[in-house]
Design a protein around this motif. Sequence first.
Motif, PDB file in Angstrom:
ATOM      1  N   ARG A 232      -0.492   2.451  13.616  1.00  0.00           N
ATOM      2  CA  ARG A 232      -0.989   1.065  13.799  1.00  0.00           C
ATOM      3  C   ARG A 232      -2.427   0.605  13.373  1.00  0.00           C
ATOM      4  O   ARG A 232      -2.177  -1.003  13.298  1.00  0.00           O
ATOM      5  CB  ARG A 232       0.073   1.099  15.183  1.00  0.00           C
ATOM      6  CG  ARG A 232      -0.752   1.477  16.149  1.00  0.00           C
ATOM      7  CD  ARG A 232      -0.436   0.609  17.124  1.00  0.00           C
ATOM      8  NE  ARG A 232       0.073   1.366  18.174  1.00  0.00           N
ATOM      9  CZ  ARG A 232       0.434   2.165  18.659  1.00  0.00           C
ATOM     10  NH1 ARG A 232      -0.773   3.359  19.124  1.00  0.00           N
ATOM     11  NH2 ARG A 232       1.711   2.918  19.154  1.00  0.00           N
ATOM     12  N   HIS A 233      -3.038   1.701  13.359  1.00  0.00           N
ATOM     13  CA  HIS A 233      -4.036   1.293  13.139  1.00  0.00           C
ATOM     14  C   HIS A 233      -4.825   0.884  12.028  1.00  0.00           C
ATOM     15  O   HIS A 233      -5.936   1.014  11.215  1.00  0.00           O
ATOM     16  CB  HIS A 233      -5.218   2.463  13.343  1.00  0.00           C
ATOM     17  CG  HIS A 233      -5.334   2.848  14.861  1.00  0.00           C
ATOM     18  ND1 HIS A 233      -5.684   2.076  16.119  1.00  0.00           N
ATOM     19  CD2 HIS A 233      -4.751   3.615  15.830  1.00  0.00           C
ATOM     20  CE1 HIS A 233      -4.936   2.440  17.270  1.00  0.00           C
ATOM     21  NE2 HIS A 233      -4.851   3.342  16.868  1.00  0.00           N
ATOM     22  N   CYS A 237      -5.729  -3.336   8.050  1.00  0.00           N
ATOM     23  CA  CYS A 237      -6.423  -3.178   6.481  1.00  0.00           C
ATOM     24  C   CYS A 237      -6.556  -3.468   5.555  1.00  0.00           C
ATOM     25  O   CYS A 237      -5.446  -4.089   4.783  1.00  0.00           O
ATOM     26  CB  CYS A 237      -6.455  -1.222   6.127  1.00  0.00           C
ATOM     27  SG  CYS A 237      -5.246  -1.033   5.726  1.00  0.00           S
ATOM     28  N   SER A 238      -7.444  -3.762   4.209  1.00  0.00           N
ATOM     29  CA  SER A 238      -7.002  -4.616   3.384  1.00  0.00           C
ATOM     30  C   SER A 238      -7.054  -3.134   1.933  1.00  0.00           C
ATOM     31  O   SER A 238      -6.844  -3.489   1.216  1.00  0.00           O
ATOM     32  CB  SER A 238      -8.852  -4.814   2.954  1.00  0.00           C
ATOM     33  OG  SER A 238      -9.503  -5.890   3.935  1.00  0.00           O
ATOM     34  N   GLN A 268       7.894   4.770   4.760  1.00  0.00           N
ATOM     35  CA  GLN A 268       8.884   4.588   6.124  1.00  0.00           C
ATOM     36  C   GLN A 268       8.441   3.682   7.715  1.00  0.00           C
ATOM     37  O   GLN A 268       9.055   3.070   8.056  1.00  0.00           O
ATOM     38  CB  GLN A 268       8.769   5.911   6.239  1.00  0.00           C
ATOM     39  CG  GLN A 268       9.394   6.862   5.521  1.00  0.00           C
ATOM     40  CD  GLN A 268      11.185   6.677   5.226  1.00  0.00           C
ATOM     41  OE1 GLN A 268      12.409   6.637   6.341  1.00  0.00           O
ATOM     42  NE2 GLN A 268      11.194   6.512   4.080  1.00  0.00           N
ATOM     43  N   TYR A 269       7.071   3.495   7.170  1.00  0.00           N
ATOM     44  CA  TYR A 269       6.543   3.021   9.230  1.00  0.00           C
ATOM     45  C   TYR A 269       7.023   1.516   8.197  1.00  0.00           C
ATOM     46  O   TYR A 269       7.071   0.762   9.687  1.00  0.00           O
ATOM     47  CB  TYR A 269       5.467   3.547   8.346  1.00  0.00           C
ATOM     48  CG  TYR A 269       4.344   2.685   9.958  1.00  0.00           C
ATOM     49  CD1 TYR A 269       4.742   3.379  11.229  1.00  0.00           C
ATOM     50  CD2 TYR A 269       3.199   1.649   9.934  1.00  0.00           C
ATOM     51  CE1 TYR A 269       3.919   2.830  12.588  1.00  0.00           C
ATOM     52  CE2 TYR A 269       2.953   1.005  10.714  1.00  0.00           C
ATOM     53  CZ  TYR A 269       3.098   1.449  12.205  1.00  0.00           C
ATOM     54  OH  TYR A 269       2.526   0.715  12.907  1.00  0.00           O
ATOM     55  N   GLY A 270       6.422   1.606   7.293  1.00  0.00           N
ATOM     56  CA  GLY A 270       6.069  -0.565   6.347  1.00  0.00           C
ATOM     57  C   GLY A 270       5.230  -1.416   6.908  1.00  0.00           C
ATOM     58  O   GLY A 270       4.562  -0.535   7.456  1.00  0.00           O
ATOM     59  N   GLY A 271       5.272  -2.518   5.423  1.00  0.00           N
ATOM     60  CA  GLY A 271       4.688  -3.179   6.405  1.00  0.00           C
ATOM     61  C   GLY A 271       3.075  -3.199   5.374  1.00  0.00           C
ATOM     62  O   GLY A 271       2.144  -3.714   5.508  1.00  0.00           O
ATOM     63  N   LEU A 272       2.532  -1.979   4.421  1.00  0.00           N
ATOM     64  CA  LEU A 272       1.972  -1.275   3.743  1.00  0.00           C
ATOM     65  C   LEU A 272       2.479  -1.512   2.590  1.00  0.00           C
ATOM     66  O   LEU A 272       1.062  -0.411   1.912  1.00  0.00           O
ATOM     67  CB  LEU A 272       1.250  -0.363   4.681  1.00  0.00           C
ATOM     68  CG  LEU A 272       1.369  -0.123   5.895  1.00  0.00           C
ATOM     69  CD1 LEU A 272       0.338   1.387   6.688  1.00  0.00           C
ATOM     70  CD2 LEU A 272       0.038  -1.152   6.410  1.00  0.00           C
TER      71      LEU A 272
END
Length: 479
Positions: A232-233, A237-238, A268-272
């Motif tokens: 989550r950290h 980030c950019s 798998q974590y998603g959103g990146l």
Amino acid sequence: MTTFVDRVELHVAAGNGGHGCASVHREKFKPLGGPDGGNGGRGGDVILVVDQSVTTLLEYHHSPHRKATNGQPGAGDNRSGKDGQDLVLTVPDGTVVLDKQGNVLADLVGEGTTFIAGQGGRGGLGNAALASARRKAPGFALLGEPGEARDIVLELKTVADVALVGYPSAGKSSLISVLSAAKPKIADYPFTTLVPNLGVVTAGSTVYTIADVPGLIPGASQGRGLGLEFLRHVERCSVLVHVLDTATLESDRDPVSDLDVIEEELKQYGGLEDRPRIVVLNKIDIPDGQDLADMIRPDLEARGYQVYEASAVARTGLKELSFALADIVSKARAAKPKEEATRIVIRPKAVDDTGFTVVYDETEEVYRVRGEKPERWVRQTDFNNDEAVGYLADRLNRLGVEDALMKAGARAGDGVAIGSEENAVVFDWEPTMMAGAEMLGRRGEDHRLEAPRPAAQRRRDRDAERDDAQREFDDFNPF
């Protein structure tokens, strides 16, 4: 001993409002001094505030129960109670507030950003404030409202421009230590880094923050290793920087397969998916490391990655890397939409909005009244005082609750519940044609108040009334 916590469950309780005071002024030669009961004080709020000097949620891990102070009750001689003191809880920049179901309540980013986690209860009015032309000397006061109490979850998502990801012992902490003034723990064994490290890098006129994520391994997105706890950290980030170890001692690993594994975990974590990637081939100071870097670099560039070679030990390739990251961060900041000034939005109520609803509950066989005002008035009523109950009936009647009950089909003797199923006040409804002080008897009494009957008793009474009406009809009609 735990020194870093980035997720806690917090139990907050705002302060209760102080009760109003029912008092009559007494002074020699002034037998009719009138009501002089003061109002109760407001309960304190529980407020979350972002503080840049706070970097962990450890304090709330050890002390998860927090409560603001209560408001003081009012007193005679028109003395109002003291307000409760707000409880201010400092949290790190990037803290996300969620409820128990996982719904986001607030995203606290930026120094001084606040969120009221628990609203303090209102203070009750004293009888001096309740006096009117018809009720000149009220013998009651309103109770203070209970403060809001709820369970919330705090999650810390580091606010960083650059995130370093990679296998354990890939050299992420070493890179941060030479790019910035950060001094993370560095050792030659896996999982040396147990918490995210954050450093500040200056490249020309650009200043940006860089963070590393404790070593990822296959299955990190499902909870293996430390990855799930700290992925989550990297959400804020950019740019993502893959740190690949070109001098790994494990025979079943190579930098390209390491990159594929980490990319799969991020997927798998998603959103990146939309974050730009840079690849750093680390540890080229080792001869075999430089040879391997020269071998795999063309393949990585063919995939579209920007590839940089670096060595934290020899301090080579760091300047080029830092300026390349600064360029990406600057472009990302320029692409962000500018924050608009706070606009005040006025949302007037609809013309037909009464502020409450009346619905028949077939399970409990009651008419349930829901609405902010009726429920608040019920919480403020002292049901041990008949006059206070009469005042509640007056308020509900003026609001239109009685008319709404009639339209919903309620009859005299039907059960009416005000509030939710868990915390409702139930009474037998007796419609009245008049309300106000003319209904009062002795001080503290109201003729409209009777003990509520159970649902079974109400059904028997209705059946008896129906049977009596049928018998009267039969006696009157001889045919």
